[in-house]
Design an enzyme around this catalytic site. Structure first.
Site, PDB file in Angstrom:
ATOM      1  N   TYR A   1     -16.996 101.268 121.847  1.00  0.00           N
ATOM      2  CA  TYR A   1     -15.615 101.532 121.433  1.00  0.00           C
ATOM      3  C   TYR A   1     -14.666 101.114 122.531  1.00  0.00           C
ATOM      4  O   TYR A   1     -14.877 101.462 123.695  1.00  0.00           O
ATOM      5  CB  TYR A   1     -15.404 103.017 121.110  1.00  0.00           C
TER       6      TYR A   1
ATOM      7  N   GLU B   1     -10.859 100.830 121.978  1.00  0.00           N
ATOM      8  CA  GLU B   1      -9.460 100.831 121.503  1.00  0.00           C
ATOM      9  C   GLU B   1      -8.528 100.616 122.671  1.00  0.00           C
ATOM     10  O   GLU B   1      -8.710 101.200 123.749  1.00  0.00           O
ATOM     11  CB  GLU B   1      -9.136 102.171 120.828  1.00  0.00           C
TER      12      GLU B   1
ATOM     13  N   ASP C   1      -0.477  78.614 110.601  1.00  0.00           N
ATOM     14  CA  ASP C   1      -1.813  79.138 110.339  1.00  0.00           C
ATOM     15  C   ASP C   1      -2.761  77.935 110.363  1.00  0.00           C
ATOM     16  O   ASP C   1      -2.852  77.190 109.389  1.00  0.00           O
ATOM     17  CB  ASP C   1      -1.799  79.826 108.975  1.00  0.00           C
TER      18      ASP C   1
ATOM     19  N   THR D   1      -8.505  81.249 112.112  1.00  0.00           N
ATOM     20  CA  THR D   1      -9.841  81.822 112.029  1.00  0.00           C
ATOM     21  C   THR D   1     -10.650  81.135 113.123  1.00  0.00           C
ATOM     22  O   THR D   1     -10.244  80.098 113.645  1.00  0.00           O
ATOM     23  CB  THR D   1     -10.521  81.518 110.679  1.00  0.00           C
TER      24      THR D   1
ATOM     25  N   LYS E   1     -14.224  78.332 111.032  1.00  0.00           N
ATOM     26  CA  LYS E   1     -14.179  77.122 110.207  1.00  0.00           C
ATOM     27  C   LYS E   1     -14.494  75.922 111.110  1.00  0.00           C
ATOM     28  O   LYS E   1     -15.552  75.912 111.712  1.00  0.00           O
ATOM     29  CB  LYS E   1     -12.848  77.070 109.467  1.00  0.00           C
TER      30      LYS E   1
ATOM     31  N   ARG F   1     -17.303  84.699 112.488  1.00  0.00           N
ATOM     32  CA  ARG F   1     -16.316  84.974 111.431  1.00  0.00           C
ATOM     33  C   ARG F   1     -15.267  85.924 111.981  1.00  0.00           C
ATOM     34  O   ARG F   1     -15.506  87.110 112.155  1.00  0.00           O
ATOM     35  CB  ARG F   1     -17.056  85.602 110.250  1.00  0.00           C
TER      36      ARG F   1
HETATM   37  C1  LIG Z   1      -9.548  80.849 105.689  1.00  0.00           C
HETATM   38  C2  LIG Z   1      -8.100  81.012 105.854  1.00  0.00           C
HETATM   39  C3  LIG Z   1      -7.531  82.251 106.207  1.00  0.00           C
HETATM   40  C4  LIG Z   1      -8.244  83.580 106.178  1.00  0.00           C
HETATM   41  O1  LIG Z   1      -9.396  83.762 106.763  1.00  0.00           O
HETATM   42  P1  LIG Z   1     -10.325  85.045 106.513  1.00  0.00           P
HETATM   43  O2  LIG Z   1     -11.043  85.109 107.810  1.00  0.00           O
HETATM   44  O3  LIG Z   1     -11.166  84.715 105.338  1.00  0.00           O
HETATM   45  O4  LIG Z   1      -9.465  86.230 106.290  1.00  0.00           O
HETATM   46  C5  LIG Z   1      -6.182  82.299 106.473  1.00  0.00           C
HETATM   47  N1  LIG Z   1      -5.417  81.208 106.361  1.00  0.00           N
HETATM   48  C6  LIG Z   1      -5.905  80.025 105.982  1.00  0.00           C
HETATM   49  C7  LIG Z   1      -4.982  78.860 105.883  1.00  0.00           C
HETATM   50  C8  LIG Z   1      -7.264  79.884 105.707  1.00  0.00           C
HETATM   51  O5  LIG Z   1      -7.729  78.711 105.291  1.00  0.00           O
END
Ligand SMILES: *Cc1c(COP(=O)(O)O)cnc(C)c1O
Length: 427
Positions: free
Chosen positions: A65, A67, A211, A237, A240, A246
């Site tokens: 933990y 926090e 993003d 993220t 990817k 993840r």
């Molecule tokens: C995959 C993705 C997310 C979210 O990712 P998670 O980890 O599945 O919540 C946010 N924005 C874009 C543009 C994405 O392609």
């Protein structure tokens, strides 16, 4: 470790390996490994993470933990995890040239949520990309928190070109005066002009959030225009193209750091996932290597070759091609829906996802398209010869009158192709 001759006093159940403690679950995990090994993975948002990242993610740091933030925790015993979190932050800053980094978001969606929570009041307006044109749920989908709590205006792709129309985005920004403009997408095959987005945001006094979930690996390898230098906030993220665990990350300008940290904890989350933060640290180290850059270059080259061959085979691509790791095929002309194509490919051992194309007349559960991406197969080792064979298999699988015997043959070719690229041989 028990000392020799001393019987450990922990319960046997506590010490048993998964295969003994829970054989049913162990068997499911084994079957999933087998599925990953025996299919050609072309889902654009997926990747195979490295063995090092897997090890960090499965480490004893899951027990801790922590926090708070390094040096200011609400729990004792944080001296080691403080070092781990600082290492992840330092590496992420250096990889992307970020001024402030928060590595605690559990996912891409929670990273976006934290930026909105820090920057916006309920009812404030945002301008973001339409989900049906390639945006993300968290960019204002009606039933997502983003669509329910904020006033959402959206931009889409140009009907003619299949590309972002920056003049139109600028007009929408003038008209709606959003507090935050969101750039970035889940299914956009072209490079995004973040500098233009930044100029638009400045011109209407909005903040810019990029993003870069899908393209973070390409950005790290300098194969895509950099959002970090020109944006107020960048979320991503890590699983990817970046090929980490993840999870999610937020980067921002120094002056916005306090607000972001407060929004993540205690605003939205409790204890951070220290094992996943450790895995992110490993991912950032690997992403700074020449091997990683080369793999990203190959990912883009593989996508370009696959796009070329699919087009030659009569498949239409949204915007006519790709600049990045993915393409969006519009199957209208070959008489298949997205669902049908996804199933057809699955039958021969290729995994993709159905995906709406811009102005899609079919519902989201059916769609007219599929999204195809090359990060996972490239991590596995595919180069041009394997992409040629993959393209040929896809075109045959989607051809009009394919019968069961032909499908079986194609499945055999998939198996043959994958045999040369063992996945996680240590498992
Ligand atoms: C995959 C993705 C997310 C979210 O990712 P998670 O980890 O599945 O919540 C946010 N924005 C874009 C543009 C994405 O392609």
């Amino acid at each position: 470790m028990a000392r020799p001759g001393i019987e450990p006093k922990t319960q046997p159940e506590f010490r048993a390996p998964l295969a003994e403690a829970d054989p049913d679950l162990a068997e499911m995990i084994r079957r999933e490994l087998e599925r990953q090994r025996s299919t050609i993975e072309l889902i654009a948002s997926e990747n195979f993470t490295s063995r090092a990242v897997l090890e960090a993610a499965a480490s004893v740091l899951t027990n801790k933990y922590a926090e708070g933030y390094p040096g200011a925790r609400y729990y004792g015993g944080c001296e080691v995890v403080d070092e781990v979190e600082n290492l992840a932050i330092t590496r992420c800053k250096s990889l992307f040239g970020a001024e402030h980094v928060n590595v605690q978001p559990h996912s891409g969606s929670s990273a976006n949520q934290a930026v909105y929570f820090a920057e916006l009041a309920v009812g404030d307006s945002i301008l973001a990309m339409k989900l049906t044109h390639g945006g993300h749920l968290t960019h204002g989908m009606k039933i997502n928190f983003s669509g329910r709590y904020y006033h959402v205006h959206s931009y889409g792709l140009d009907r003619e070109t299949g590309r972002l129309n920056y003049d139109e985005i600028e007009e929408l920004a003038r008209e709606h005066q959003p507090r935050l403009i969101v750039a970035g997408a889940s299914a956009y095959p072209r490079s995004i002009d973040f500098e233009r987005f930044a100029r638009i945001a400045r011109s209407v006094g909005a903040r810019l959030m990029v993003d870069m979930a899908h393209i973070a690996g390409l950005v790290a390898a300098e194969l895509h225009p950099d959002p970090v230098a020109v944006s107020d906030y960048v979320t991503t993220t890590t699983h990817k193209t970046l090929a980490g665990p993840r999870s999610g990350v937020i980067m921002c300008k120094r002056g916005l750091g306090k607000g972001i940290d407060k929004a993540v904890f205690p605003g939205l989350q409790g204890g951070p996932l220290m094992h996943i933060i450790a895995a992110k640290a490993a991912c950032f180290k690997l992403a700074a290597t020449d091997e990683f850059r080369e793999r990203q270059r190959q990912t883009v080259a593989n996508a370009a070759l696959l796009a070329k061959r699919l087009k030659e085979g009569g498949i239409q691509l949204v915007s006519g091609g790709t600049d990045n790791h993915l393409m969006l095929a519009d199957l209208t002309d070959i008489g298949l829906t997205g669902v049908e194509a996804e199933k057809r490919l699955e039958e021969v051992g290729i995994t993709v996802n159905k995906n709406a194309v811009p102005y899609d007349p079919l519902p989201a559960t059916v769609t007219s398209g599929i999204r195809i991406g090359t990060p996972a197969v490239t991590s596995r080792g595919f180069r041009e010869p394997e992409m040629e064979e993959t393209a040929a298999i896809i075109l045959s699988a989607l051809s009009r009158n394919i019968n069961e015997a032909e499908k079986k043959k194609l499945r055999g070719r998939v198996n043959e192709l994958l045999a040369g690229f063992p996945l996680y041989p240590h498992l």
